[in-house]
Structures are given as structure tokens and as C-alpha cells.
Design an enzyme around this catalytic site. Structure first.
Site, PDB file in Angstrom:
ATOM      1  N   ASN A   1       0.957  -1.050   0.111  1.00  0.00           N
ATOM      2  CA  ASN A   1       0.125   0.030   0.207  1.00  0.00           C
ATOM      3  C   ASN A   1       0.928   1.252   0.017  1.00  0.00           C
ATOM      4  O   ASN A   1       1.197   1.533   1.042  1.00  0.00           O
ATOM      5  CB  ASN A   1      -0.813  -0.183   1.320  1.00  0.00           C
ATOM      6  CG  ASN A   1      -1.560   1.249   1.561  1.00  0.00           C
ATOM      7  OD1 ASN A   1      -1.864   2.011   0.423  1.00  0.00           O
ATOM      8  ND2 ASN A   1      -2.164   1.686   2.548  1.00  0.00           N
TER       9      ASN A   1
ATOM     10  N   LYS B   1       0.084   4.055  -0.263  1.00  0.00           N
ATOM     11  CA  LYS B   1      -0.665   5.485   0.238  1.00  0.00           C
ATOM     12  C   LYS B   1      -0.162   6.610  -0.774  1.00  0.00           C
ATOM     13  O   LYS B   1      -0.449   6.286  -1.777  1.00  0.00           O
ATOM     14  CB  LYS B   1      -0.076   5.561   1.750  1.00  0.00           C
ATOM     15  CG  LYS B   1      -0.213   4.532   2.459  1.00  0.00           C
ATOM     16  CD  LYS B   1       0.230   4.729   4.135  1.00  0.00           C
ATOM     17  CE  LYS B   1       0.556   3.207   4.721  1.00  0.00           C
ATOM     18  NZ  LYS B   1       0.234   3.760   6.236  1.00  0.00           N
TER      19      LYS B   1
ATOM     20  N   HIS C   1      -9.559   1.287   4.597  1.00  0.00           N
ATOM     21  CA  HIS C   1      -8.187   1.444   5.373  1.00  0.00           C
ATOM     22  C   HIS C   1      -8.515   2.261   6.658  1.00  0.00           C
ATOM     23  O   HIS C   1      -9.268   3.205   6.359  1.00  0.00           O
ATOM     24  CB  HIS C   1      -7.161   2.060   4.430  1.00  0.00           C
ATOM     25  CG  HIS C   1      -5.804   1.995   5.065  1.00  0.00           C
ATOM     26  ND1 HIS C   1      -5.454   2.813   5.966  1.00  0.00           N
ATOM     27  CD2 HIS C   1      -4.750   1.033   4.807  1.00  0.00           C
ATOM     28  CE1 HIS C   1      -3.858   2.431   6.370  1.00  0.00           C
ATOM     29  NE2 HIS C   1      -3.676   1.410   5.637  1.00  0.00           N
TER      30      HIS C   1
ATOM     31  N   GLU D   1      -6.866   4.711   7.692  1.00  0.00           N
ATOM     32  CA  GLU D   1      -6.611   5.978   7.404  1.00  0.00           C
ATOM     33  C   GLU D   1      -7.840   6.868   7.092  1.00  0.00           C
ATOM     34  O   GLU D   1      -8.004   7.981   7.163  1.00  0.00           O
ATOM     35  CB  GLU D   1      -5.505   6.217   6.649  1.00  0.00           C
ATOM     36  CG  GLU D   1      -3.822   5.845   7.303  1.00  0.00           C
ATOM     37  CD  GLU D   1      -2.798   5.744   6.683  1.00  0.00           C
ATOM     38  OE1 GLU D   1      -3.027   5.547   5.420  1.00  0.00           O
ATOM     39  OE2 GLU D   1      -1.961   5.009   7.341  1.00  0.00           O
TER      40      GLU D   1
ATOM     41  N   GLU E   1      -5.737  -5.193  10.323  1.00  0.00           N
ATOM     42  CA  GLU E   1      -4.629  -4.219  10.536  1.00  0.00           C
ATOM     43  C   GLU E   1      -4.798  -3.583  11.807  1.00  0.00           C
ATOM     44  O   GLU E   1      -5.789  -2.469  11.959  1.00  0.00           O
ATOM     45  CB  GLU E   1      -4.483  -3.155   9.472  1.00  0.00           C
ATOM     46  CG  GLU E   1      -4.298  -3.738   8.041  1.00  0.00           C
ATOM     47  CD  GLU E   1      -3.679  -2.810   7.140  1.00  0.00           C
ATOM     48  OE1 GLU E   1      -2.487  -2.914   6.878  1.00  0.00           O
ATOM     49  OE2 GLU E   1      -4.278  -1.674   6.739  1.00  0.00           O
TER      50      GLU E   1
ATOM     51  N   GLY F   1       1.988   2.150  10.748  1.00  0.00           N
ATOM     52  CA  GLY F   1       2.883   3.206  10.525  1.00  0.00           C
ATOM     53  C   GLY F   1       3.565   3.743  11.697  1.00  0.00           C
ATOM     54  O   GLY F   1       4.382   4.817  11.710  1.00  0.00           O
TER      55      GLY F   1
ATOM     56  N   SER G   1       3.179  -2.339  10.298  1.00  0.00           N
ATOM     57  CA  SER G   1       4.555  -2.399  10.432  1.00  0.00           C
ATOM     58  C   SER G   1       5.168  -3.536  10.026  1.00  0.00           C
ATOM     59  O   SER G   1       6.195  -4.278  10.653  1.00  0.00           O
ATOM     60  CB  SER G   1       4.945  -2.041  11.700  1.00  0.00           C
ATOM     61  OG  SER G   1       4.569  -0.708  12.256  1.00  0.00           O
TER      62      SER G   1
HETATM   63  C1  PEP Z   1      -0.857  -0.082   5.855  1.00  0.00           C
HETATM   64  O1  PEP Z   1      -0.871   1.184   5.176  1.00  0.00           O
HETATM   65  O2  PEP Z   1      -1.907  -0.654   5.573  1.00  0.00           O
HETATM   66  C2  PEP Z   1       0.090  -0.525   6.737  1.00  0.00           C
HETATM   67  C3  PEP Z   1       0.089  -1.474   7.243  1.00  0.00           C
HETATM   68  O3  PEP Z   1       1.433   0.268   7.010  1.00  0.00           O
HETATM   69  P1  PEP Z   1       2.845   0.092   7.671  1.00  0.00           P
HETATM   70  O4  PEP Z   1       3.247  -1.071   7.090  1.00  0.00           O
HETATM   71  O5  PEP Z   1       3.468   1.456   7.288  1.00  0.00           O
HETATM   72  O6  PEP Z   1       2.421   0.002   9.129  1.00  0.00           O
END
Ligand code: PEP
Length: 250
Positions: free
Chosen positions: A9, A11, A94, A96, A166, A172, A212
Site C-alpha cells: 500500500n 498510500k 483502510h 486512515e 490491521e 506506520g 509495520s
Molecule cells: C498499511 O498502510 O496498511 C500499513 C500496514 O502500513 P505500515 O506497514 O507502514 O504499518
């Protein structure tokens, strides 16, 4: 045993030139994997990504879509517009988008149904916040997100859905769920799907972990029995790191 589905992803990162560099670097690094590789790129990179990955084992996804086919929805993109240019997947709900753009279980359901109707495969994100986990509400939140967010998704449609668990506190932040935490939560999510769709359908459903995940922890996470892949944010922006995650599971 299922293969794994590893999705990046990006973003709101990578302009056209940067996208071209990253994809060109990535192609040879992941060409021998038996896992499914997806990159979910900004709308402005989709055309280029589809063109560059043609004939490779990399699939392309968008990061959102609207539920209407057309009309006065300024700033939105219809699922059929994505399908038309060769996009196969789309991230829906997501955290976000839930946090910053008012996405709810209801709009997640609308977007998911519309994406499926257009022939796209949605990657539907769910997950609890830290305060929800710490207050003992993790299972209630995950159950609500599954029950409400998949309300009228049929068992047949579910075959074309990927779920990404998630935990919001891991996205992040550099804080990853432990292998066991991720496995347990995904096992719980799968049990909620099994209540509605039966065990066979729930076992076949792909449920990824996201939060992460990186080249250091991917091997352990992907070895867990309930974890069917990863949704990768930060680490998907560097070809070598993303490829190492893809190749972590042989
Ligand atoms: C994501 O954006 O879905 C995500 C898991 O980000 P990160 O791997 O940076 O934590």
C-alpha cells in the site's frame, strides 16, 4: 497450504517517475515467488503501473473507489473506471480512511459491493485501536466490523475478497503485533466469518496481517497458520524491502 498474498500500500507516495523506478526495480526481485504480489498505488500511477507490470507476476490495485457508477461525486473514482484501465484490486476501508475521511462500516460495505459488481477484488481492512484493545473491546470491534461491513456480501462474492486485519496501533508506528497476537486476532476474525458463512468458506478466505510488517519480521508472521499474507505500507516503498517480504515465505 495456501500461498500468501503480499500487497503493498503505497498510500500517497511516489510520483510517476518514482513509481516507474520502483516497479522496474521490483519486477526481477519478485519474479520467482509462488506468492501473489500486488501493488496498490495512487490513482495517478495506476495507468503506468498496469503498463509496466503487463506480462509480469505483479498485480495492480487502487486504494479506494466509490460505490456509484457515475454522477456528481466530485473527487471520486468509480470501480468501472479502475477496471477499464486494467486494475484488479482495490483497498477498501483502510484505517486512515476511517480516521481521516469518515469511512464507516456502512460505506465500506457499499464500496465493497460496488467493487465486486465491477469485477474488482477488494482488500477490505479492519482492525482495532489501542484503546479498544486495552479496554478489552478488541473482539467486539472486530466482530462489528465483520458483521456490519460484510452484511450483504454473499459467500460467492467472498471468494473474491481479501480481508486485511490491521491493528490501528501497529500501522506506520514501527510497533508490530507479535506473531501470536496477529495469529490470534486473525483466528478470531475467521471464526466470525465461519459463524456466517460456514467453516469451509471461512478457511478459504484470505486474511492478511498489516501493521509495520517489514523484511525483519515477515518470515515469522507469514509462518503463522492463520496469516495468509501481508498488507505492507512503509516497507513497500523500497523495492528490496518489499521483495524481501514477498520472498520471506517460500
Ligand atoms: C498499511 O498502510 O496498511 C500499513 C500496514 O502500513 P505500515 O506497514 O507502514 O504499518
Amino acid at each position: 497450504m495456501k500461498n500468501k498474498i503480499i500487497a503493498g500500500n503505497w498510500k500517497m507516495n511516489k510520483n510517476r517517475v518514482e513509481a516507474e523506478q520502483l516497479i522496474t526495480e521490483l519486477i526481477p526481485l519478485v519474479k520467482d515467488t509462488r506468492n501473489t504480489v500486488i501493488i496498490c498505488v495512487p490513482f495517478t500511477d495506476l495507468n503506468e503501473a498496469v503498463k509496466l507490470t503487463k506480462g509480469t507476476n505483479i498485480h495492480v490495485g487502487a486504494q479506494n473507489c466509490h460505490w456509484k457508477e457515475s454522477g456528481a461525486y466530485t473527487g471520486e473514482i468509480a470501480p468501472s473506471m479502475l477496471k477499464e484501465i486494467g486494475v484488479e484490486y482495490v483497498v477498501i476501508g483502510h484505517s486512515e480512511r476511517r480516521t481521516y475521511f469518515g469511512e464507516t462500516d456502512e460505506t465500506v460495505l457499499l464500496r465493497t459491493k460496488a467493487a465486486l459488481a465491477a469485477g474488482l477484488k477488494p482488500i477490505v481492512c479492519i482492525g482495532e485501536t489501542l484503546s479498544e484493545r486495552n479496554s478489552g473491546n478488541m473482539e467486539n470491534v472486530l466482530r462489528r466490523q465483520v458483521v456490519e461491513g460484510f452484511k450483504d456480501v454473499t459467500a460467492e462474492e467472498l471468494q473474491n475478497v481479501i480481508v486485511a486485519y490491521e491493528p490501528v496501533w501497529a500501522i506506520g508506528t514501527g510497533v508490530t503485533a507479535t506473531d501470536e497476537q496477529a495469529n490470534d486476532a486473525i483466528g478470531f476474525v475467521r471464526s466470525v466469518f465461519a459463524e456466517k458463512y460456514g467453516k469451509k468458506v471461512a478457511d478459504a478466505l484470505y486474511i492478511q496481517y498489516g501493521g509495520s510488517m517489514n523484511d525483519g519480521n515477515a518470515k515469522g508472521l507469514l509462518a503463522m497458520s492463520e496469516i495468509d499474507g501481508g498488507l505492507i505500507g512503509g516497507a513497500s516503498l523500497v523495492a528490496g524491502k518489499f521483495a524481501a517480504i514477498v520472498n520471506a515465505h517460500k
